[in-house]
Design a protein around this motif. Structure first.
Motif, PDB file in Angstrom:
ATOM      1  N   LEU A  51       0.839  -1.200   0.000  1.00 47.15           N
ATOM      2  CA  LEU A  51       0.000   0.000   0.000  1.00 47.15           C
ATOM      3  C   LEU A  51       0.872   1.247   0.000  1.00 47.15           C
ATOM      4  CD1 LEU A  51      -3.164   0.802   1.902  1.00 47.15           C
ATOM      5  CD2 LEU A  51      -1.238   2.346   2.173  1.00 47.15           C
ATOM      6  N   PHE A  52       0.570   2.174  -0.907  1.00 48.85           N
ATOM      7  CA  PHE A  52       1.231   3.470  -0.992  1.00 48.85           C
ATOM      8  C   PHE A  52       0.167   4.554  -0.816  1.00 48.85           C
ATOM      9  CE2 PHE A  52       3.780   0.627  -3.506  1.00 48.85           C
ATOM     10  CZ  PHE A  52       5.087   1.061  -3.410  1.00 48.85           C
ATOM     11  N   LEU A  53       0.332   5.427   0.187  1.00 53.54           N
ATOM     12  CA  LEU A  53      -0.535   6.578   0.389  1.00 53.54           C
ATOM     13  C   LEU A  53       0.311   7.822   0.177  1.00 53.54           C
ATOM     14  CD1 LEU A  53      -3.146   8.012   1.320  1.00 53.54           C
ATOM     15  CD2 LEU A  53      -2.362   7.685   3.671  1.00 53.54           C
ATOM     16  N   ILE A  54      -0.053   8.638  -0.800  1.00 48.94           N
ATOM     17  CA  ILE A  54       0.725   9.832  -1.125  1.00 48.94           C
ATOM     18  C   ILE A  54       0.267  10.956  -0.196  1.00 48.94           C
ATOM     19  CG2 ILE A  54       1.186  11.597  -2.850  1.00 48.94           C
ATOM     20  CD1 ILE A  54       0.864   7.854  -3.507  1.00 48.94           C
ATOM     21  N   GLU A  74      -4.164  10.536  -2.484  1.00 50.01           N
ATOM     22  CA  GLU A  74      -4.537   9.329  -3.219  1.00 50.01           C
ATOM     23  C   GLU A  74      -3.655   8.168  -2.776  1.00 50.01           C
ATOM     24  OE1 GLU A  74      -6.284  11.120  -7.347  1.00 50.01           O
ATOM     25  OE2 GLU A  74      -4.115  10.803  -7.274  1.00 50.01           O
ATOM     26  N   MET A  75      -4.134   6.954  -3.035  1.00 50.78           N
ATOM     27  CA  MET A  75      -3.373   5.770  -2.677  1.00 50.78           C
ATOM     28  C   MET A  75      -3.542   4.718  -3.752  1.00 50.78           C
ATOM     29  SD  MET A  75      -5.625   4.002   0.327  1.00 50.78           S
ATOM     30  CE  MET A  75      -6.004   2.336  -0.185  1.00 50.78           C
ATOM     31  N   ILE A  76      -2.630   3.755  -3.704  1.00 51.46           N
ATOM     32  CA  ILE A  76      -2.719   2.617  -4.597  1.00 51.46           C
ATOM     33  C   ILE A  76      -2.237   1.389  -3.832  1.00 51.46           C
ATOM     34  CG2 ILE A  76      -0.401   2.917  -5.579  1.00 51.46           C
ATOM     35  CD1 ILE A  76      -1.710   2.128  -8.332  1.00 51.46           C
ATOM     36  N   ILE A  77      -2.878   0.269  -4.123  1.00 53.60           N
ATOM     37  CA  ILE A  77      -2.446  -1.007  -3.565  1.00 53.60           C
ATOM     38  C   ILE A  77      -1.931  -1.841  -4.721  1.00 53.60           C
ATOM     39  CG2 ILE A  77      -3.142  -3.102  -2.356  1.00 53.60           C
ATOM     40  CD1 ILE A  77      -5.343  -1.346  -1.009  1.00 53.60           C
ATOM     41  N   VAL A  78      -0.666  -2.203  -4.648  1.00 49.22           N
ATOM     42  CA  VAL A  78      -0.043  -3.036  -5.674  1.00 49.22           C
ATOM     43  C   VAL A  78      -0.181  -4.489  -5.220  1.00 49.22           C
ATOM     44  CG1 VAL A  78       2.076  -3.563  -6.919  1.00 49.22           C
ATOM     45  CG2 VAL A  78       1.575  -1.188  -6.252  1.00 49.22           C
ATOM     46  N   PRO A  79      -0.897  -5.307  -5.993  1.00 54.61           N
ATOM     47  CA  PRO A  79      -1.090  -6.704  -5.587  1.00 54.61           C
ATOM     48  C   PRO A  79       0.224  -7.492  -5.595  1.00 54.61           C
ATOM     49  CG  PRO A  79      -2.686  -6.073  -7.274  1.00 54.61           C
ATOM     50  CD  PRO A  79      -1.653  -4.977  -7.195  1.00 54.61           C
ATOM     51  N   LEU A  95       5.536   9.723   1.364  1.00 53.91           N
ATOM     52  CA  LEU A  95       4.612   8.594   1.325  1.00 53.91           C
ATOM     53  C   LEU A  95       4.446   7.975   2.698  1.00 53.91           C
ATOM     54  CD1 LEU A  95       6.241   6.666  -1.667  1.00 53.91           C
ATOM     55  CD2 LEU A  95       4.267   8.168  -1.787  1.00 53.91           C
ATOM     56  N   LEU A  96       3.279   7.383   2.918  1.00 54.62           N
ATOM     57  CA  LEU A  96       3.041   6.504   4.044  1.00 54.62           C
ATOM     58  C   LEU A  96       2.815   5.121   3.444  1.00 54.62           C
ATOM     59  CD1 LEU A  96       1.001   7.032   7.202  1.00 54.62           C
ATOM     60  CD2 LEU A  96       0.545   5.014   5.828  1.00 54.62           C
ATOM     61  N   LEU A  97       3.546   4.137   3.956  1.00 57.49           N
ATOM     62  CA  LEU A  97       3.449   2.757   3.494  1.00 57.49           C
ATOM     63  C   LEU A  97       2.978   1.888   4.641  1.00 57.49           C
ATOM     64  CD1 LEU A  97       7.004   2.536   1.855  1.00 57.49           C
ATOM     65  CD2 LEU A  97       4.887   3.260   0.744  1.00 57.49           C
ATOM     66  N   ILE A  98       2.190   0.878   4.334  1.00 57.89           N
ATOM     67  CA  ILE A  98       1.830  -0.129   5.322  1.00 57.89           C
ATOM     68  C   ILE A  98       2.322  -1.455   4.772  1.00 57.89           C
ATOM     69  CG2 ILE A  98      -0.019  -1.282   6.574  1.00 57.89           C
ATOM     70  CD1 ILE A  98      -1.659   1.290   6.311  1.00 57.89           C
ATOM     71  N   ASP A  99       3.263  -2.042   5.487  1.00 55.13           N
ATOM     72  CA  ASP A  99       3.910  -3.271   5.033  1.00 55.13           C
ATOM     73  C   ASP A  99       3.947  -4.286   6.159  1.00 55.13           C
ATOM     74  OD1 ASP A  99       4.656  -2.442   2.399  1.00 55.13           O
ATOM     75  OD2 ASP A  99       6.298  -1.277   3.251  1.00 55.13           O
TER      76      ASP A  99
END
Length: 118
Positions: A51-54, A74-79, A95-99
């Protein structure tokens, strides 16, 4: 006890790019902040989505067949298993990332920059 995290204060603690900082943990996940500029490497994560949150700036998320342009808010989830390359060609992006805990930012320990706590 829980305490709030001020993201601006955390971002002010570092200036390097493509080097995630861990600002929180929950349920075996890490909340990471990262400043990016320029192009990253092509990579994928075989075992997890990403997950990338700009928070600030404009990020181009390149895929082999297209590019998604992401703006602040905006955000995007890369499968999992999808090759991608984040690029910040228009200046610095925050960016905020959740990993998942201990996940390398490239999906591969040999090429990764490990996230560190701040």
């Amino acid at each position: 006890m829980p305490s709030k995290v001020n993201l601006d204060e955390k971002f002010a603690q570092f200036s390097d790019h493509w080097a995630p900082r861990i600002v929180g943990r929950y349920n075996e996940n890490e909340i990471r902040l990262v400043k990016v500029e320029g192009e990253f490497i092509w990579h994928c994560h075989e075992d997890t989505d990403e997950l990338f949150l700009i928070l600030d700036g404009t990020l181009d998320m390149e895929f082999r067949d297209r590019t998604e342009v992401l703006e602040a808010g905006e955000m995007i989830i890369v499968p999992r298993g999808v090759e991608h390359r984040p690029c910040a060609r228009h200046g610095e992006v925050r960016l905020l990332l959740i990993d998942p805990k201990d996940m390398p930012n490239t999906g591969d320990q040999k090429t990764a920059t490990l996230a560190i706590d701040i």
